[in-house]
Design a protein around this motif. Sequence first.
Motif, PDB file in Angstrom:
ATOM      1  N   ASP A  37       0.822  -1.255  -0.447  1.00 43.84           N
ATOM      2  CA  ASP A  37       0.012  -0.155  -0.253  1.00 43.84           C
ATOM      3  C   ASP A  37       0.580   1.267  -0.625  1.00 43.84           C
ATOM      4  OD1 ASP A  37      -1.748   2.433   0.079  1.00 43.84           O
ATOM      5  OD2 ASP A  37      -2.832   1.159   1.863  1.00 43.84           O
ATOM      6  N   ALA A  38       1.357   1.722  -1.261  1.00 47.63           N
ATOM      7  CA  ALA A  38       2.215   3.266  -1.618  1.00 47.63           C
ATOM      8  C   ALA A  38       2.038   4.498  -0.656  1.00 47.63           C
ATOM      9  CB  ALA A  38       2.458   2.952  -2.599  1.00 47.63           C
ATOM     10  N   ALA A  39      -0.134   3.909  -0.689  1.00 49.23           N
ATOM     11  CA  ALA A  39      -0.235   5.952   0.855  1.00 49.23           C
ATOM     12  C   ALA A  39       0.206   5.263   2.076  1.00 49.23           C
ATOM     13  CB  ALA A  39      -1.736   5.513   0.114  1.00 49.23           C
ATOM     14  N   GLY A 390      16.584   8.126   1.939  1.00 47.37           N
ATOM     15  CA  GLY A 390      15.255   9.252   1.701  1.00 47.37           C
ATOM     16  C   GLY A 390      13.972   9.534   1.701  1.00 47.37           C
ATOM     17  N   ALA A 391      13.863   7.539   1.035  1.00 42.70           N
ATOM     18  CA  ALA A 391      12.754   7.424   0.678  1.00 42.70           C
ATOM     19  C   ALA A 391      11.913   7.621   1.661  1.00 42.70           C
ATOM     20  CB  ALA A 391      11.842   6.842  -0.322  1.00 42.70           C
ATOM     21  N   SER A 392      10.301   6.784   2.298  1.00 40.86           N
ATOM     22  CA  SER A 392       9.520   6.022   3.144  1.00 40.86           C
ATOM     23  C   SER A 392       8.983   5.323   2.724  1.00 40.86           C
ATOM     24  CB  SER A 392       8.242   7.683   3.102  1.00 40.86           C
ATOM     25  OG  SER A 392       8.369   8.964   3.342  1.00 40.86           O
ATOM     26  N   ARG A 393       9.432   4.576   3.499  1.00 42.24           N
ATOM     27  CA  ARG A 393       8.905   3.252   3.592  1.00 42.24           C
ATOM     28  C   ARG A 393       7.551   2.941   3.758  1.00 42.24           C
ATOM     29  NH1 ARG A 393      11.219  -1.516   7.348  1.00 42.24           N
ATOM     30  NH2 ARG A 393      10.915  -3.788   6.632  1.00 42.24           N
ATOM     31  N   VAL A 394       6.423   1.948   3.013  1.00 44.13           N
ATOM     32  CA  VAL A 394       5.375   1.891   2.935  1.00 44.13           C
ATOM     33  C   VAL A 394       4.810   0.183   3.556  1.00 44.13           C
ATOM     34  CG1 VAL A 394       5.161   3.810   1.246  1.00 44.13           C
ATOM     35  CG2 VAL A 394       5.495   1.095  -0.058  1.00 44.13           C
ATOM     36  N   GLU A 395       4.018   0.170   3.766  1.00 42.74           N
ATOM     37  CA  GLU A 395       3.274  -0.508   4.371  1.00 42.74           C
ATOM     38  C   GLU A 395       3.376  -1.416   3.294  1.00 42.74           C
ATOM     39  OE1 GLU A 395      -1.170  -1.684   6.010  1.00 42.74           O
ATOM     40  OE2 GLU A 395      -0.328   0.060   7.298  1.00 42.74           O
ATOM     41  N   SER A 396       3.268  -3.003   3.808  1.00 46.00           N
ATOM     42  CA  SER A 396       3.703  -4.149   2.556  1.00 46.00           C
ATOM     43  C   SER A 396       3.438  -5.595   3.879  1.00 46.00           C
ATOM     44  CB  SER A 396       5.063  -3.982   2.116  1.00 46.00           C
ATOM     45  OG  SER A 396       6.206  -4.518   2.946  1.00 46.00           O
ATOM     46  N   GLU A 397       2.484  -6.459   4.036  1.00 38.38           N
ATOM     47  CA  GLU A 397       2.287  -7.477   3.800  1.00 38.38           C
ATOM     48  C   GLU A 397       2.541  -8.678   3.625  1.00 38.38           C
ATOM     49  OE1 GLU A 397      -1.983 -10.302   5.525  1.00 38.38           O
ATOM     50  OE2 GLU A 397      -1.391  -8.067   5.697  1.00 38.38           O
ATOM     51  N   PHE A 398       3.088  -9.682   3.606  1.00 39.24           N
ATOM     52  CA  PHE A 398       4.309 -10.579   2.861  1.00 39.24           C
ATOM     53  C   PHE A 398       3.351 -12.357   3.492  1.00 39.24           C
ATOM     54  CE2 PHE A 398       7.603 -13.942   2.209  1.00 39.24           C
ATOM     55  CZ  PHE A 398       7.994 -14.001   0.987  1.00 39.24           C
ATOM     56  N   PHE A 443       3.155  -9.351  -6.899  1.00 43.91           N
ATOM     57  CA  PHE A 443       3.597  -7.640  -5.681  1.00 43.91           C
ATOM     58  C   PHE A 443       1.996  -7.443  -6.339  1.00 43.91           C
ATOM     59  CE2 PHE A 443       7.868  -8.477  -7.015  1.00 43.91           C
ATOM     60  CZ  PHE A 443       8.281  -8.845  -5.692  1.00 43.91           C
ATOM     61  N   GLU A 444       1.609  -7.630  -5.655  1.00 45.15           N
ATOM     62  CA  GLU A 444      -0.142  -6.638  -5.568  1.00 45.15           C
ATOM     63  C   GLU A 444       0.133  -5.632  -5.068  1.00 45.15           C
ATOM     64  OE1 GLU A 444      -2.909  -9.386  -3.885  1.00 45.15           O
ATOM     65  OE2 GLU A 444      -2.102 -10.820  -5.548  1.00 45.15           O
ATOM     66  N   ILE A 445      -0.228  -4.290  -5.980  1.00 45.00           N
ATOM     67  CA  ILE A 445      -0.124  -2.886  -5.318  1.00 45.00           C
ATOM     68  C   ILE A 445      -1.322  -2.156  -5.836  1.00 45.00           C
ATOM     69  CG2 ILE A 445       1.847  -1.224  -5.919  1.00 45.00           C
ATOM     70  CD1 ILE A 445       3.504  -3.063  -7.191  1.00 45.00           C
ATOM     71  N   SER A 446      -1.161  -1.126  -4.203  1.00 46.03           N
ATOM     72  CA  SER A 446      -2.156  -0.182  -4.382  1.00 46.03           C
ATOM     73  C   SER A 446      -1.197   1.199  -4.372  1.00 46.03           C
ATOM     74  CB  SER A 446      -3.204  -0.449  -3.438  1.00 46.03           C
ATOM     75  OG  SER A 446      -4.475   0.680  -3.135  1.00 46.03           O
ATOM     76  N   VAL A 447      -1.327   2.087  -5.791  1.00 48.69           N
ATOM     77  CA  VAL A 447      -0.710   2.969  -5.840  1.00 48.69           C
ATOM     78  C   VAL A 447      -1.527   4.281  -5.910  1.00 48.69           C
ATOM     79  CG1 VAL A 447       0.190   2.445  -7.797  1.00 48.69           C
ATOM     80  CG2 VAL A 447       1.609   3.846  -6.816  1.00 48.69           C
ATOM     81  N   PRO A 448      -2.223   4.671  -5.407  1.00 52.64           N
ATOM     82  CA  PRO A 448      -2.780   6.314  -5.953  1.00 52.64           C
ATOM     83  C   PRO A 448      -1.937   7.025  -6.287  1.00 52.64           C
ATOM     84  CG  PRO A 448      -3.219   5.909  -3.015  1.00 52.64           C
ATOM     85  CD  PRO A 448      -2.590   4.894  -4.267  1.00 52.64           C
ATOM     86  N   GLN A 449      -1.480   7.278  -6.232  1.00 54.81           N
ATOM     87  CA  GLN A 449      -0.291   8.139  -6.796  1.00 54.81           C
ATOM     88  C   GLN A 449      -0.479   8.057  -8.408  1.00 54.81           C
ATOM     89  OE1 GLN A 449       0.781   6.086  -4.449  1.00 54.81           O
ATOM     90  NE2 GLN A 449       2.283   7.254  -2.794  1.00 54.81           N
ATOM     91  N   PHE A 450      -0.040   7.160  -9.318  1.00 56.92           N
ATOM     92  CA  PHE A 450      -0.170   6.859 -10.039  1.00 56.92           C
ATOM     93  C   PHE A 450      -1.765   6.638 -11.109  1.00 56.92           C
ATOM     94  CE2 PHE A 450       4.316   5.183  -8.987  1.00 56.92           C
ATOM     95  CZ  PHE A 450       5.217   6.658  -9.020  1.00 56.92           C
ATOM     96  N   ASP A 451      -2.695   6.712 -10.273  1.00 56.78           N
ATOM     97  CA  ASP A 451      -3.863   6.532 -10.937  1.00 56.78           C
ATOM     98  C   ASP A 451      -4.484   6.266 -11.976  1.00 56.78           C
ATOM     99  OD1 ASP A 451      -5.847   4.884 -10.811  1.00 56.78           O
ATOM    100  OD2 ASP A 451      -7.347   6.266  -9.739  1.00 56.78           O
ATOM    101  N   GLY A 452      -4.283   5.913 -13.208  1.00 55.30           N
ATOM    102  CA  GLY A 452      -4.642   5.970 -14.581  1.00 55.30           C
ATOM    103  C   GLY A 452      -3.777   7.235 -14.918  1.00 55.30           C
TER     104      GLY A 452
END
Length: 558
Positions: A37-39, A390-398, A443-452
């Motif tokens: 979940d990149a958000a 400098g990047a923000s770690r994002v939530e991930s579930e393995f 990798f199943e990614i939710s990335v609203p930053q790149f939607d569309g």
Amino acid sequence: MDFFDKLRTFIITVLSAIFVPIIALFPSYNDYTVEIDAAQEQTVLPNAVSNINIWNMNSSAEFTELKINEKYNIGEFVEYVQLMQCTGGSIDRDLFVDPLDFETLDDYDFTPLIENCRGILKLGAKPHLKTGSVPLKYSELARTDTTFGTNPYPPDDYDVYYNYIYAIGEALVNEFGKDEVLSWRFGVMTEYENKDWFFSPDESPEGSAAAYCKLYDYTVDALQKSIGEEVFVGAHSMTVTEGLWDEKIFIEHCATGTNYKTGKTGSRICFLSASFYDMKPGEFTSGKRMDESIAYLQQCAKDAGLTGLIFGIDEGRIYGGITSGKDDSQLLSRTVGYTYQAAYDARLYKQLFDIGGDYLSSWDYLSGGLFEGNPTVSYHVAANIAKFAGASRVESEFTKKGVLPCPEVDAMSAFDKDDNTLRIMAYNFRNKLDYKWDADISFEISVPQFDGKDVEITVFSIDDDCNYFDEWLKDRETYGIGDDCFGWSPDDGVIESYSVLQDSAARELYFSTLRDKYEECSRLEGKASVTSVKNSTLKITQNIAPNGVVFIEVTPVN
């Protein structure tokens, strides 16, 4: 290793021998899923590969005659160069005109230190100077017939030693300017509780701890007075295994103890670091794991009321190879050339991020050391892990399917707002050089930053396709380059060092015939593709070779 660890290892070995051939018939065994979940942003990640360490600044001309490797420049990610024990402890480390003139105590010659610092700055990094063992002329009992060839004793007169350290700080400020030197880092000793480095004349734990705390206080005050009160200073302990005394004593002293030099409470400290070594591939340490070593220092600092410190590993990885050279089985670079090292490193970096550590210092990266030769897999992993800084770690579930043969398949991801990129690292590790199981990860990614948006997906696969070492092993068989051609372990990836490959005929063959070929064998190139992000979701399926590492970058096309 305790009884239960041995029992668990035995059971896994037996079950693997029985069930692995059967499991191989079922591809789903190797299936893994990572939900990202990149958000959901978490902590900002440090530059885990910001440090390298130099055993003896006077043993080579790496920085005084610096020649940067333009193709593989470690200066692109290295921020600090640690010069270990750089102010004393042996004839070649003591900074005097005549280290053996015991009547003259102030014939200082700081030229070697200044020249090395100038080279480090040319690289684009900052010096991390570890004031070292006490100069020979300052200890009546001084000797160098020790494990590391340095004087293990404290000074006879701490004021004389104080003047020496003060003069060093003053000389650096005169040469480079106060503001510049205040941007550097300083340490006091290497593995201060390790008896092979330092102990009091009575060799007792209590006396040695007190002697080190006194040495630290005098050193820090001398640096503060000569450079500035805000000088960045700290200390490097062993920690991975038990030393002569517990480093907790020192940490508490810095927080609440009486300063031996000033008489005030406490002493300035900005970082705590440790060593970490596994014994060899297939044999983990009998001491603390890397993350446990850092966690111990973090807990000691917290208990003592110290805040705002950074925590790192100042030296480590793998002590020795599985194969011995004619003299030793040690690894000069503390890494092996096999692809095993790629997943091993990725695993350590993830542990470092998980525990909240700041860096993992390295010895060498290229086949010729720091600046010469072709990249090792350690270089490729480091160059890519540096992009996470400098990047923000994002939530991930393995999640995974299967039980045997118990590989460590894992992943982590981070979103970088500066370059608008989602980065993913995944690895497929097992503590065996002959590990043969690949892994498929979805990798199943939710990335609203790149939607569309259309995105470019670039995959960097670090495996034997970008590693010269497997070709080197084949060429060794072809040309009859046996283990007796090596000084230290032939498993080392830094094969161009004379300490490793010593046989003159083998070296001539390597440099005249093989080295250029290995340049192509060790090249890492990303594979790019473009796809669309719909409903803020993206799915990437990736295969990872045995003991391989994959880095994935997802960036909008426009």
